[in-house]
Write a protein that holds these residues in place. Structure first.
Motif, PDB file in Angstrom:
ATOM      1  N   GLY A 213      11.799   0.472 -37.702  1.00 35.84           N
ATOM      2  CA  GLY A 213      10.362   0.347 -37.917  1.00 35.84           C
ATOM      3  C   GLY A 213       9.633   1.662 -38.067  1.00 35.84           C
ATOM      4  N   GLY A 214      10.348   2.799 -38.013  1.00 31.07           N
ATOM      5  CA  GLY A 214       9.702   4.051 -38.357  1.00 31.07           C
ATOM      6  C   GLY A 214       9.721   5.164 -37.345  1.00 31.07           C
ATOM      7  N   GLY A 215      10.025   4.889 -36.065  1.00 28.21           N
ATOM      8  CA  GLY A 215       9.869   5.943 -35.076  1.00 28.21           C
ATOM      9  C   GLY A 215      11.064   6.262 -34.212  1.00 28.21           C
ATOM     10  N   VAL A 216      12.126   5.457 -34.251  1.00 31.89           N
ATOM     11  CA  VAL A 216      13.252   5.682 -33.348  1.00 31.89           C
ATOM     12  C   VAL A 216      14.111   6.843 -33.830  1.00 31.89           C
ATOM     13  CG1 VAL A 216      15.398   4.713 -32.421  1.00 31.89           C
ATOM     14  CG2 VAL A 216      13.327   3.314 -32.511  1.00 31.89           C
ATOM     15  N   VAL A 217      14.404   7.743 -32.884  1.00 36.12           N
ATOM     16  CA  VAL A 217      15.273   8.888 -33.137  1.00 36.12           C
ATOM     17  C   VAL A 217      16.388   8.853 -32.097  1.00 36.12           C
ATOM     18  CG1 VAL A 217      15.430  11.403 -33.140  1.00 36.12           C
ATOM     19  CG2 VAL A 217      13.401  10.281 -34.063  1.00 36.12           C
ATOM     20  N   GLY A 218      17.614   9.105 -32.531  1.00 37.76           N
ATOM     21  CA  GLY A 218      18.721   9.135 -31.592  1.00 37.76           C
ATOM     22  C   GLY A 218      20.051   9.139 -32.307  1.00 37.76           C
ATOM     23  N   ILE A 219      21.124   9.138 -31.515  1.00 34.48           N
ATOM     24  CA  ILE A 219      22.485   9.175 -32.037  1.00 34.48           C
ATOM     25  C   ILE A 219      23.066   7.769 -32.046  1.00 34.48           C
ATOM     26  CG2 ILE A 219      24.822  10.056 -31.671  1.00 34.48           C
ATOM     27  CD1 ILE A 219      22.929  12.258 -32.467  1.00 34.48           C
ATOM     28  N   SER A 220      23.621   7.368 -33.182  1.00 40.54           N
ATOM     29  CA  SER A 220      24.366   6.113 -33.298  1.00 40.54           C
ATOM     30  C   SER A 220      25.811   6.440 -33.641  1.00 40.54           C
ATOM     31  CB  SER A 220      23.787   5.239 -34.410  1.00 40.54           C
ATOM     32  OG  SER A 220      22.620   4.578 -34.040  1.00 40.54           O
ATOM     33  N   SER A 221      26.748   6.021 -32.794  1.00 43.16           N
ATOM     34  CA  SER A 221      26.567   5.282 -31.560  1.00 43.16           C
ATOM     35  C   SER A 221      27.307   5.989 -30.426  1.00 43.16           C
ATOM     36  CB  SER A 221      27.105   3.866 -31.698  1.00 43.16           C
ATOM     37  OG  SER A 221      26.360   3.099 -32.622  1.00 43.16           O
ATOM     38  N   ILE A 222      26.920   5.673 -29.192  1.00 41.75           N
ATOM     39  CA  ILE A 222      27.562   6.218 -28.002  1.00 41.75           C
ATOM     40  C   ILE A 222      28.011   5.033 -27.151  1.00 41.75           C
ATOM     41  CG2 ILE A 222      27.289   7.661 -25.948  1.00 41.75           C
ATOM     42  CD1 ILE A 222      24.972   9.066 -27.452  1.00 41.75           C
ATOM     43  N   ASP A 223      29.300   4.945 -26.895  1.00 39.25           N
ATOM     44  CA  ASP A 223      29.856   3.817 -26.140  1.00 39.25           C
ATOM     45  C   ASP A 223      29.381   2.488 -26.724  1.00 39.25           C
ATOM     46  OD1 ASP A 223      31.304   5.461 -24.448  1.00 39.25           O
ATOM     47  OD2 ASP A 223      29.696   5.597 -22.955  1.00 39.25           O
ATOM     48  N   SER A 224      29.417   2.402 -28.047  1.00 36.94           N
ATOM     49  CA  SER A 224      29.057   1.200 -28.811  1.00 36.94           C
ATOM     50  C   SER A 224      27.579   0.835 -28.725  1.00 36.94           C
ATOM     51  CB  SER A 224      29.908  -0.004 -28.360  1.00 36.94           C
ATOM     52  OG  SER A 224      31.293   0.256 -28.570  1.00 36.94           O
ATOM     53  N   MET A 225      26.749   1.715 -28.217  1.00 36.23           N
ATOM     54  CA  MET A 225      25.297   1.496 -28.184  1.00 36.23           C
ATOM     55  C   MET A 225      24.652   2.390 -29.232  1.00 36.23           C
ATOM     56  SD  MET A 225      24.421   1.078 -24.119  1.00 36.23           S
ATOM     57  CE  MET A 225      25.223   2.620 -23.631  1.00 36.23           C
ATOM     58  N   ASP A 226      23.803   1.803 -30.083  1.00 40.42           N
ATOM     59  CA  ASP A 226      23.214   2.565 -31.172  1.00 40.42           C
ATOM     60  C   ASP A 226      22.000   3.366 -30.710  1.00 40.42           C
ATOM     61  OD1 ASP A 226      20.896   0.864 -31.258  1.00 40.42           O
ATOM     62  OD2 ASP A 226      21.979  -0.541 -32.554  1.00 40.42           O
ATOM     63  N   ALA A 227      21.357   4.012 -31.663  1.00 41.10           N
ATOM     64  CA  ALA A 227      20.257   4.941 -31.343  1.00 41.10           C
ATOM     65  C   ALA A 227      19.051   4.273 -30.701  1.00 41.10           C
ATOM     66  CB  ALA A 227      19.825   5.680 -32.607  1.00 41.10           C
ATOM     67  N   SER A 228      18.963   2.963 -30.806  1.00 46.07           N
ATOM     68  CA  SER A 228      17.821   2.259 -30.226  1.00 46.07           C
ATOM     69  C   SER A 228      18.032   1.870 -28.775  1.00 46.07           C
ATOM     70  CB  SER A 228      17.514   0.990 -31.035  1.00 46.07           C
ATOM     71  OG  SER A 228      18.530   0.012 -30.846  1.00 46.07           O
ATOM     72  N   GLU A 229      19.241   2.133 -28.235  1.00 47.40           N
ATOM     73  CA  GLU A 229      19.538   1.602 -26.899  1.00 47.40           C
ATOM     74  C   GLU A 229      20.394   2.509 -26.029  1.00 47.40           C
ATOM     75  OE1 GLU A 229      21.673  -2.031 -27.563  1.00 47.40           O
ATOM     76  OE2 GLU A 229      23.162  -1.097 -28.882  1.00 47.40           O
ATOM     77  N   ASN A 230      20.598   3.755 -26.425  1.00 54.03           N
ATOM     78  CA  ASN A 230      21.423   4.624 -25.586  1.00 54.03           C
ATOM     79  C   ASN A 230      20.612   5.780 -25.000  1.00 54.03           C
ATOM     80  OD1 ASN A 230      21.394   6.811 -27.529  1.00 54.03           O
ATOM     81  ND2 ASN A 230      23.038   5.796 -28.673  1.00 54.03           N
ATOM     82  N   GLU A 231      21.278   6.711 -24.384  1.00 50.47           N
ATOM     83  CA  GLU A 231      20.615   7.800 -23.659  1.00 50.47           C
ATOM     84  C   GLU A 231      19.810   8.733 -24.550  1.00 50.47           C
ATOM     85  OE1 GLU A 231      23.656  11.217 -22.805  1.00 50.47           O
ATOM     86  OE2 GLU A 231      24.787   9.327 -22.809  1.00 50.47           O
ATOM     87  N   THR A 232      20.045   8.694 -25.853  1.00 56.06           N
ATOM     88  CA  THR A 232      19.324   9.597 -26.764  1.00 56.06           C
ATOM     89  C   THR A 232      18.068   8.976 -27.362  1.00 56.06           C
ATOM     90  OG1 THR A 232      20.556   8.900 -28.746  1.00 56.06           O
ATOM     91  CG2 THR A 232      21.521  10.661 -27.398  1.00 56.06           C
ATOM     92  N   THR A 233      17.796   7.713 -27.078  1.00 55.85           N
ATOM     93  CA  THR A 233      16.678   7.016 -27.710  1.00 55.85           C
ATOM     94  C   THR A 233      15.352   7.717 -27.441  1.00 55.85           C
ATOM     95  OG1 THR A 233      17.834   4.916 -27.395  1.00 55.85           O
ATOM     96  CG2 THR A 233      15.494   4.806 -27.938  1.00 55.85           C
ATOM     97  N   GLN A 234      14.651   8.053 -28.516  1.00 58.55           N
ATOM     98  CA  GLN A 234      13.312   8.634 -28.423  1.00 58.55           C
ATOM     99  C   GLN A 234      12.451   8.037 -29.529  1.00 58.55           C
ATOM    100  OE1 GLN A 234      12.533  12.725 -27.627  1.00 58.55           O
ATOM    101  NE2 GLN A 234      14.608  13.146 -26.899  1.00 58.55           N
ATOM    102  N   PHE A 235      11.148   8.225 -29.393  1.00 61.27           N
ATOM    103  CA  PHE A 235      10.223   7.765 -30.433  1.00 61.27           C
ATOM    104  C   PHE A 235       9.398   8.938 -30.922  1.00 61.27           C
ATOM    105  CE2 PHE A 235       6.247   6.223 -32.147  1.00 61.27           C
ATOM    106  CZ  PHE A 235       6.655   5.185 -32.958  1.00 61.27           C
ATOM    107  N   ILE A 236       9.366   9.132 -32.245  1.00 55.92           N
ATOM    108  CA  ILE A 236       8.535  10.154 -32.873  1.00 55.92           C
ATOM    109  C   ILE A 236       7.712   9.475 -33.963  1.00 55.92           C
ATOM    110  CG2 ILE A 236       8.500  12.251 -34.283  1.00 55.92           C
ATOM    111  CD1 ILE A 236      11.030  13.149 -32.874  1.00 55.92           C
ATOM    112  N   ALA A 237       6.421   9.685 -33.950  1.00 56.05           N
ATOM    113  CA  ALA A 237       5.531   9.082 -34.950  1.00 56.05           C
ATOM    114  C   ALA A 237       5.575   9.912 -36.230  1.00 56.05           C
ATOM    115  CB  ALA A 237       4.111   8.990 -34.407  1.00 56.05           C
ATOM    116  N   PHE A 238       6.617   9.719 -37.034  1.00 59.46           N
ATOM    117  CA  PHE A 238       6.760  10.465 -38.282  1.00 59.46           C
ATOM    118  C   PHE A 238       5.629  10.096 -39.241  1.00 59.46           C
ATOM    119  CE2 PHE A 238      11.239  10.378 -36.829  1.00 59.46           C
ATOM    120  CZ  PHE A 238      11.496  11.742 -36.850  1.00 59.46           C
ATOM    121  N   GLU A 239       5.081  11.114 -39.887  1.00 60.24           N
ATOM    122  CA  GLU A 239       4.005  10.917 -40.850  1.00 60.24           C
ATOM    123  C   GLU A 239       4.572  10.977 -42.267  1.00 60.24           C
ATOM    124  OE1 GLU A 239       0.522  13.430 -40.074  1.00 60.24           O
ATOM    125  OE2 GLU A 239       1.489  13.975 -38.183  1.00 60.24           O
ATOM    126  N   ASN A 240       4.221  10.007 -43.074  1.00 63.95           N
ATOM    127  CA  ASN A 240       4.637  10.054 -44.472  1.00 63.95           C
ATOM    128  C   ASN A 240       4.003  11.256 -45.164  1.00 63.95           C
ATOM    129  OD1 ASN A 240       5.783   7.610 -43.820  1.00 63.95           O
ATOM    130  ND2 ASN A 240       5.047   6.548 -45.646  1.00 63.95           N
TER     131      ASN A 240
END
Length: 262
Positions: A168-195
């Motif tokens: 949806g536009g804001g999730v930043v992170g590493i996919s995947s760690i221990d089968s968890m993608d960037a939306s659900e692991n220790e690296t999950t962050q949100f950045i409001a990227f501007e077009n």
């Protein structure tokens, strides 16, 4: 006056001020009007997301910083530059990733432009390091609301992806760690990227660690010892061993560099 990102949405109007002069009964009338990016029933604002031209990657910059949308973010720390692997003129050394339903890929004004499709990307075709290296690049979401300059890269004998603005536009992170993608692991962050704005990205891979930065802000610092690192199952596997991708979004990429670490 509060400063807005890409345009100044003033309503047209008039204000009158009467200043009597001493003994003369004269009045000074000042009439102020303003236009530009209006709201309501006025003409559509050309600064809306998704209407920025791919080549310019941003419209209606603020007058005080005209052209700043094409400039990288201010540096906060000195980063040693690596070898340039995109020449800014062609796809020499690259190929279009065979994603089903991908959009057009073009090189224009020193950028690789990944036009909107289901997923659109490019793969680097020359040999690259698999360990002890650093990658830097700049990315811009031209139009759309999802990831726009995500990089899949090797980590020894496996691979993973730095997601840049997914889900949806804001999730930043590493996919995947221990089968968890960037939306659900220790690296999950949100950045409001501007077009229309350029961002600096950096990834560093060492034997026990994956690190990543966005505009010099560290967004991942993963101790990989004892962890399963791999790409998220699905079409992103086509980006291996080294490739950029954009999901249902038009993205632009430039200044891609790789540096081997001592």
């Amino acid at each position: 006056m509060k400063r807005m990102s890409w345009c100044f949405p003033f309503r047209a109007g008039k204000a009158r001020f009467f200043l009597p002069t001493l003994g003369l009964g004269l009045s000074l009338v000042l009439i102020c009007t303003s236009g530009g990016c209006k709201s309501g029933k006025s003409a559509a604002c050309p600064c809306k997301s998704g209407q920025a031209a791919a080549a310019g990657c941003g419209t209606c910059p603020t007058p005080a910083v005209a052209g700043a949308t094409n400039a990288p973010a201010p540096a906060e720390e000195e980063v040693e530059e690596g070898e340039l692997i995109f020449d800014g003129q062609s796809l020499k050394g690259w190929k279009i990733t065979p994603f089903a339903g991908h959009g057009e890929v073009e090189v224009k004004d020193g950028k690789i432009i990944l036009h909107e499709g289901i997923m659109t990307g490019v793969n680097y075709t020359n040999p690259i390091p698999r360990m002890n290296y650093e990658v830097t690049w700049e990315g811009c979401r031209v139009a759309g609301t999802d990831f726009f300059a995500s990089l899949t890269f090797p980590v020894g004998e496996t691979h993973c992806t730095l997601i840049t603005g997914g889900w949806g536009g804001g999730v930043v992170g590493i996919s995947s760690i221990d089968s968890m993608d960037a939306s659900e692991n220790e690296t999950t962050q949100f950045i409001a990227f501007e077009n229309g704005r350029w961002y600096r990205f950096r990834v560093r891979v060492t034997p026990d660690k994956i690190e990543a930065w966005v505009d010099n802000k560290k967004v991942a610092n993963v101790n990989t010892k004892g962890k399963k690192i791999d790409v998220r199952p699905g079409e992103i596997e086509e980006s291996r061993p080294f490739g950029f991708a954009a999901w249902s979004t038009t993205g632009a990429i430039k200044n891609v560099r790789i540096r081997k670490l001592d």
